[in-house]
Design an enzyme around this catalytic site. Sequence first.
Site, mmCIF file in Angstrom:
data_model
loop_
_atom_site.group_PDB
_atom_site.id
_atom_site.type_symbol
_atom_site.label_atom_id
_atom_site.label_comp_id
_atom_site.label_asym_id
_atom_site.label_seq_id
_atom_site.Cartn_x
_atom_site.Cartn_y
_atom_site.Cartn_z
ATOM 1 N N GLU A 1 0.837 -1.203 0.000
ATOM 2 C CA GLU A 1 0.000 0.000 0.000
ATOM 3 C C GLU A 1 0.877 1.262 0.000
ATOM 4 O OE1 GLU A 1 -3.762 0.380 2.204
ATOM 5 O OE2 GLU A 1 -2.800 2.035 3.293
ATOM 6 N N THR B 1 -4.063 4.937 -1.629
ATOM 7 C CA THR B 1 -5.083 5.490 -0.735
ATOM 8 C C THR B 1 -5.730 6.740 -1.331
ATOM 9 O OG1 THR B 1 -3.476 6.822 0.496
ATOM 10 C CG2 THR B 1 -3.865 4.576 1.268
ATOM 11 N N TRP B 2 -6.879 7.098 -0.770
ATOM 12 C CA TRP B 2 -7.702 8.219 -1.239
ATOM 13 C C TRP B 2 -7.725 9.278 -0.154
ATOM 14 C CZ3 TRP B 2 -10.334 8.752 -5.893
ATOM 15 C CH2 TRP B 2 -11.316 9.736 -5.974
ATOM 16 N N ASP C 1 -12.477 8.306 6.652
ATOM 17 C CA ASP C 1 -12.452 9.020 7.932
ATOM 18 C C ASP C 1 -13.122 10.379 7.787
ATOM 19 O OD1 ASP C 1 -10.965 6.994 9.200
ATOM 20 O OD2 ASP C 1 -9.108 7.785 8.331
ATOM 21 N N HIS D 1 -14.252 -2.407 14.376
ATOM 22 C CA HIS D 1 -14.157 -0.984 14.043
ATOM 23 C C HIS D 1 -14.343 -0.164 15.319
ATOM 24 C CE1 HIS D 1 -15.077 2.945 12.310
ATOM 25 N NE2 HIS D 1 -14.621 2.489 11.152
ATOM 26 N N ARG E 1 7.729 3.867 2.119
ATOM 27 C CA ARG E 1 9.125 3.525 2.353
ATOM 28 C C ARG E 1 9.364 2.112 1.848
ATOM 29 N NH1 ARG E 1 9.440 5.533 8.695
ATOM 30 N NH2 ARG E 1 8.709 7.682 8.346
ATOM 31 N N ASN F 1 17.497 8.282 -22.125
ATOM 32 C CA ASN F 1 17.603 7.078 -21.316
ATOM 33 C C ASN F 1 17.787 7.478 -19.860
ATOM 34 O OD1 ASN F 1 17.957 4.526 -20.404
ATOM 35 N ND2 ASN F 1 19.575 3.979 -21.848
ATOM 36 N N THR G 1 23.709 -4.722 -22.251
ATOM 37 C CA THR G 1 24.588 -3.732 -22.870
ATOM 38 C C THR G 1 26.051 -4.047 -22.571
ATOM 39 O OG1 THR G 1 22.846 -2.091 -22.629
ATOM 40 C CG2 THR G 1 25.048 -1.267 -23.107
#
Length: 618
Positions: free
Chosen positions: A65, A96-97, A161, A203, A327, A458, A466
Amino acid sequence: MGKQTPHGDGNWQSSKSDSSGASGGDSSKESSRCSTPVLDADRSDRLRDKMRKRIESGDHWFSLEFFPPRTASGAVNLISRFDRMGSGGPLFIDITWHPAGDPGSDKETSSMMIASTAVNYCGLESILHLTCCNQSKEKITAYLNKAKHLGLKNIMALRGDPVGSEWEDEEGGFNYAIDLVKHIRSEFDDYFDICVAGYPTGHPEAETYEADILHLKEKVDAGADFVISQLFFRADTFLKFVNDCRAIGIKCPIVPGVFPVQGYQSLRQLAKLSKLEVPEEITRVIEPIKDNDAAIRNFGIHQAVEMCRLLLDSGIVPGLHFYTLNREVATMEVLRQLGLWNEDPRRPLPWAMSAHPKRKVEDVRPIFWASRPKSYIYRTQDWDDFPNGRWGNSSSPAFGELNDYYLFYLKSKSSKEALLQMWGEELMNEQSVYEIFTCYITAQSNPCGHKVLCLPWNDEPLAPETNLLKDELEKVNRRGVLTINSQPNINGKPSTDPIVGWGPPGGYVFQKAYLEFFTSSENVTALLKILKKYEPRVNYHIVNVNGRNWTNANDMQPNAVTWGIFPGREIVQPTVVDPVSFIDVLIVKLWCRFNGRSITPQSADQIRNLHNDGTMFT
């Protein structure tokens, strides 16, 4: 260059659609084309089907996430993180929103654009969060239509929320996640796979734990396909939750949400937002080391690994969902210790694929875009038909313009200051240009002591293949043959080869040697004399800045330069040289690309003037 891989990039305004890049070349297309549309069957599967297959096989998975960053530079960095963390093989990611961040807009920091970029340009299966908070039914429907248009197929339906301290009902909107689930199914039938949230401890606003589980069952019965849990700190908390859900008839997959502790303040903040109590056995350890981020991260990795092992060993947990906080270090280390991080060097095809549904059968691209896959996807986003693309009669190409190099998912990951350090504040002569290209090829420092890690064509390090050409490329770049794309000759390497392999195991891959470069008109004159001796074994296309073209290709038809042979399949030819694509698109755009980079105008002009005839050669 590797393909000089890489040696460009999105606005939603492109040119007219082109179903095949052809106008009346059916017979040519059918006779020359001999490829299997889809090598990787999972490309056509829905997320819930992929999940079901992994459960049935007992193959554990992970997902990640992320949240939209606040700044444009943060968006660029996040897309780079997608590429890095995507290499470990997540089943999906989710975005996320954030209602306060204009999440459904076209802004580079919006949830919608971040999720779209992950799908279209990074090739990652993605879930877009969508909440009920402060949104009318009409606005939600519009966002869902936009998500569908952008190729998003998965929605996490949440209440969200409250903006303030208390939830306020939205007139004409929805107040519960179940209402959003029902609306999605009513308006879009079965198009979207729907995920909902579960709460292992209940919840925080629920009357009781038992009542909350019943509400979860209602969401699943309304059309949700699977559940991702809120974070928790003990394995037995989640295992009890799953057993309680099964006991009342919830049969869909329930995926645990895992949060590796990475810092004292982030833990406190997340626990506060989630209204969770951090167990005493955790606080007892981290309180004495709360100012030592490295020590806390190491503890968090250890704690997460131990908890995840208990979950996976239970036999009832099919996969793990990680709250990354954008992260990567801690999450990747946990996954490595669990044996879930799988950097498989094999590729389904020789080029980076998009996860957009309409491109699921795409299997052919021009080699000119091998090191610029995001650019190619952007410019062909309005095509109706794949994979016909450039394989067949291509006398009427319709590439979109690339005037939008500033868009975050096409932008260089390096800052302007870093680019100037690599390329120099001022280019004094031709040799200083040659030096930049040579330093890039050889991974050596420039005269000022800075490594040249990218070029305008590039933005990535050189591909491993390569290295097979490295010595030769260094020699020609030092002499003013400025290479931007190349591939070595490969004759029957196993498809599992870690450097040049692609496709399913048990096959063999082949490549024609290929080189694409800028050079002077004097070099072109000399090369034309020499190349006459090697016809028809060597094909060439040359175009100068005025559009004059020299070629020995017959009838301007595409020519396959990569192909593979696999058990039980026809020959697959996924990469071609297309003369029309080269002439009409590549040259002008490459020069524009150089001019468009974050470099001083004086330096850009100097580069153009050094080779004022602008000759491009393949």
